[in-house]
Design a protein around this motif. Structure first.
Motif, mmCIF file in Angstrom:
data_model
loop_
_atom_site.group_PDB
_atom_site.id
_atom_site.type_symbol
_atom_site.label_atom_id
_atom_site.label_comp_id
_atom_site.label_asym_id
_atom_site.label_seq_id
_atom_site.Cartn_x
_atom_site.Cartn_y
_atom_site.Cartn_z
ATOM 1 N N HIS A 156 0.926 -1.206 0.057
ATOM 2 C CA HIS A 156 0.016 0.114 -0.067
ATOM 3 C C HIS A 156 0.867 1.357 0.000
ATOM 4 N N THR A 157 1.822 1.239 0.778
ATOM 5 C CA THR A 157 2.875 2.534 0.718
ATOM 6 C C THR A 157 3.278 2.682 -0.723
ATOM 7 N N PHE A 198 -4.952 4.245 -12.709
ATOM 8 C CA PHE A 198 -4.139 3.198 -12.073
ATOM 9 C C PHE A 198 -4.588 2.840 -10.715
ATOM 10 N N ALA A 199 -5.445 3.784 -9.941
ATOM 11 C CA ALA A 199 -6.027 3.459 -8.830
ATOM 12 C C ALA A 199 -6.925 2.159 -8.841
ATOM 13 N N PRO A 238 -12.938 1.837 0.432
ATOM 14 C CA PRO A 238 -12.758 3.159 0.889
ATOM 15 C C PRO A 238 -11.900 4.146 0.359
ATOM 16 N N PRO A 239 -10.399 3.552 0.309
ATOM 17 C CA PRO A 239 -9.498 4.514 -0.352
ATOM 18 C C PRO A 239 -9.722 4.949 -1.621
ATOM 19 N N LEU A 240 -10.523 4.143 -2.432
ATOM 20 C CA LEU A 240 -10.643 4.454 -3.783
ATOM 21 C C LEU A 240 -11.841 5.369 -4.031
ATOM 22 N N VAL A 241 -12.798 5.458 -3.060
ATOM 23 C CA VAL A 241 -13.959 6.226 -3.402
ATOM 24 C C VAL A 241 -13.589 7.774 -3.324
ATOM 25 N N PRO A 242 -12.909 8.278 -2.614
ATOM 26 C CA PRO A 242 -12.347 9.727 -3.053
ATOM 27 C C PRO A 242 -11.850 10.170 -4.203
#
Length: 318
Positions: free
Chosen positions: A163-164, A187-188, A272-276
């Motif tokens: 993830h980092t 890419f995300a 959740p990290p991809l939503v924003p």
């Protein structure tokens, strides 16, 4: 019937029902196998010219008749200097040579396990067709004692981005000008949602369901909900086989999702990290001229690099 003439007949038979990517795979596998069937080396063109002529022209029924004279001369040599298909009947060693050529790299080493399996399948299908045409009494490939290479089913964590590293890579993508910002979400999606490039590039706004924003009780402003998930509803993909292999002459052609029948969809969770990231992309760029979420700075559709993902200046590569 010579090996070359037979392969052309097989390619023509498969063309209509085959996806453009599979047409490429057929041409690639049979190009690799053909040298085992040369009947002579007298007057043989250079290996590179032979491979190019077979793959680009001879084993492409859409463009075979358009081959430039230099390539056409190479194909004429092949038509007259490949052994007849019937030579496989009495020579088991020739069958093994054919399989070895189809599943090897140019340096003689064995190809990757997935390539080996794919090329063997294409070769076997071709020989089944030779039986159908009564050129062979039976498929000689099925009599060989041959063990497919083992595949590793466990993923080596050392070869997977953590993830980092992923966040650092997305930041590096964003810094590329002028197209980096519009590629971050691209890419995300491949990292967080494990989408294939051809699925991502074909994404439309109505394929995306994001959780609603919530009102902050203190400030009254709308903000991202904590740990909320969304969904992607995928129906089609747009692989990039190149205009030489498609029926329409466009480089990227819409197809059903991989390993799914026409009309069958695939639902993918949006973590959740991809939503924003997706929400910010949609706010900044909206939809492209053809309705896709991702498009180049000049409004054009993404084209693929040899790795299968967009790149190059302006979000484009040749």
């Amino acid at each position: 019937m010579s090996r070359y003439d037979f392969v052309c007949k097989f390619v023509d038979m498969k063309w209509k029902a085959a996806a453009p990517k599979y047409r490429q795979d057929i041409a690639r596998a049979l190009t690799a196998a053909t040298p085992a069937m040369y009947s002579t080396t007298r007057g043989k063109p250079e290996d590179r010219a032979l491979r190019a002529a077979m793959h680009r022209w001879g084993y492409n029924c859409k463009h075979r008749e358009e081959a430039p004279e230099e390539a056409a001369a190479v194909l004429r040599w092949l038509a007259h200097n490949t052994k007849p298909v019937s030579a496989l009947i009495d020579d088991p060693g020739l069958v093994r040579d054919l399989l070895d050529a189809a599943t090897s790299l140019l340096n003689g080493q064995r190809a990757a396990p997935n390539t080996v399996r794919k090329h063997r399948m294409v070769l076997s299908n071709a020989l089944d067709y030779a039986v159908e045409l009564k050129l062979l009494p039976a498929n000689p490939l099925k009599t060989l004692k041959w063990k497919p290479p083992a595949s590793a089913y466990e993923v080596d964590r050392r070869s997977v981005v953590n993830h980092t590293q992923a966040r650092a890579l997305l930041a590096a993508v964003k810094a590329q000008q002028p197209s980096g910002e519009r590629l971050v979400a691209f890419f995300a999606l491949m990292y967080y949602a494990a989408l294939r490039p051809e699925e991502t590039v074909n994404l439309r706004r109505d394929n995306i369901t994001l959780p609603p924003l919530v009102k902050n009780p203190e400030s009254g402003e709308l903000e991202e909900p904590a740990n909320a998930w969304g969904e992607l509803h995928l129906l089609k993909a747009a692989p990039h086989p190149g205009r030489e292999w498609t029926d329409t002459g466009v480089a990227r052609e819409e197809r059903a999702l991989k390993h799914r029948a026409e009309g069958h969809s695939r639902t993918v969770p949006i973590p959740p990290p991809l939503v924003p990231i997706l929400r910010a992309h949609l706010a900044a760029f909206g939809n492209g001229p053809d309705g896709r979420v991702f498009y180049g700075v000049q409004g054009e559709s993404f084209r693929s690099s040899p790795t299968g993902v967009p790149g190059g200046p302006h979000g484009r590569t040749g």
